[in-house]
Write a protein that holds these residues in place. Structure first.
Motif, PDB file in Angstrom:
ATOM      1  N   ARG A  78       2.914  -6.033  -2.102  1.00 37.28           N
ATOM      2  CA  ARG A  78       3.016  -4.710  -1.705  1.00 37.28           C
ATOM      3  C   ARG A  78       4.023  -3.943  -2.789  1.00 37.28           C
ATOM      4  O   ARG A  78       3.526  -2.766  -3.105  1.00 37.28           O
ATOM      5  N   THR A  79       5.174  -4.563  -3.061  1.00 34.49           N
ATOM      6  CA  THR A  79       6.158  -3.818  -4.037  1.00 34.49           C
ATOM      7  C   THR A  79       5.311  -3.742  -5.448  1.00 34.49           C
ATOM      8  O   THR A  79       5.455  -2.676  -5.931  1.00 34.49           O
ATOM      9  N   THR A  81       2.228  -3.452  -5.979  1.00 34.10           N
ATOM     10  CA  THR A  81       1.182  -2.492  -5.776  1.00 34.10           C
ATOM     11  C   THR A  81       2.046  -1.451  -6.078  1.00 34.10           C
ATOM     12  O   THR A  81       1.296  -0.233  -6.910  1.00 34.10           O
ATOM     13  N   LYS A  82       2.958  -0.903  -5.500  1.00 31.51           N
ATOM     14  CA  LYS A  82       3.565   0.280  -5.476  1.00 31.51           C
ATOM     15  C   LYS A  82       4.067   0.608  -6.582  1.00 31.51           C
ATOM     16  O   LYS A  82       3.834   1.759  -7.201  1.00 31.51           O
ATOM     17  N   LYS A  91      -4.229   2.696  -7.699  1.00 34.65           N
ATOM     18  CA  LYS A  91      -3.916   1.583  -7.251  1.00 34.65           C
ATOM     19  C   LYS A  91      -4.452   0.122  -7.555  1.00 34.65           C
ATOM     20  O   LYS A  91      -5.709   0.392  -7.758  1.00 34.65           O
ATOM     21  N   LYS A 120       2.365 -14.457   3.290  1.00 35.58           N
ATOM     22  CA  LYS A 120       2.341 -13.422   2.316  1.00 35.58           C
ATOM     23  C   LYS A 120       3.063 -13.896   0.903  1.00 35.58           C
ATOM     24  O   LYS A 120       4.005 -14.699   0.956  1.00 35.58           O
TER      25      LYS A 120
END
Length: 151
Positions: A78-79, A81-82, A91, A120
């Motif tokens: 997630r990090t 991706t951000k 994205k 994850k």
């Protein structure tokens, strides 16, 4: 494609075996990721794949993005991706993030580990290695460190 078709691994010398290799690595712990972080921008743009450039971007400032943990600096998908979304404006695909994580681990060797926690994927970067990646990109890239970075 065989290993002979790929670019030579700068950490490995085919004619160097046994104790000589171990001694060289102990005195010169440069990983491919450290070398990639030290590349001038124009060389990185010419020589690296898009995902390698993304991994380089993250490695150079990993302290800005990762959470500190006892194991080291931890990045989750997630990090990553951000960060990539912020830099590129769109994205990235899930598989792209997985490739970036794979490159970080492969190029970082012993300094970077990919693991799973609670289902994850995580990348754990050694804190000292993170400093070396950052120092190499901010410092004079032609100058080698005077002191040994291995303790």
């Amino acid at each position: 494609m065989t290993d002979g078709d790929e670019k030579t691994d700068p950490d490995e010398d085919p004619g160097d075996h046994g104790t000589q290799t171990q001694t060289r690595q102990a005195t010169s712990p440069a990983t491919r990721l450290k070398r990639i972080c030290a590349l001038p921008e124009h060389v990185a743009n010419r020589e690296l794949t898009t995902n390698q450039k993304r991994a380089r971007f993250i490695a150079r400032d990993v302290r800005d993005y990762a959470e500190k943990a006892p194991a080291g600096l931890v990045l989750n998908s997630r990090t990553i991706t951000k960060v990539i979304t912020a830099v590129e404006g769109s994205k990235p695909h899930i598989q792209t993030v997985a490739h970036i994580m794979d490159f970080l681990e492969k190029l970082g060797k012993d300094d970077v580990e990919q693991t799973k926690r609670r289902g994850k994927k995580l990348v754990v970067v050694d804190e000292e290695a993170a400093d070396r990646y950052h120092d190499r990109c901010d410092g004079d890239i032609e100058q080698t460190p005077a002191e040994s970075v291995m303790s």
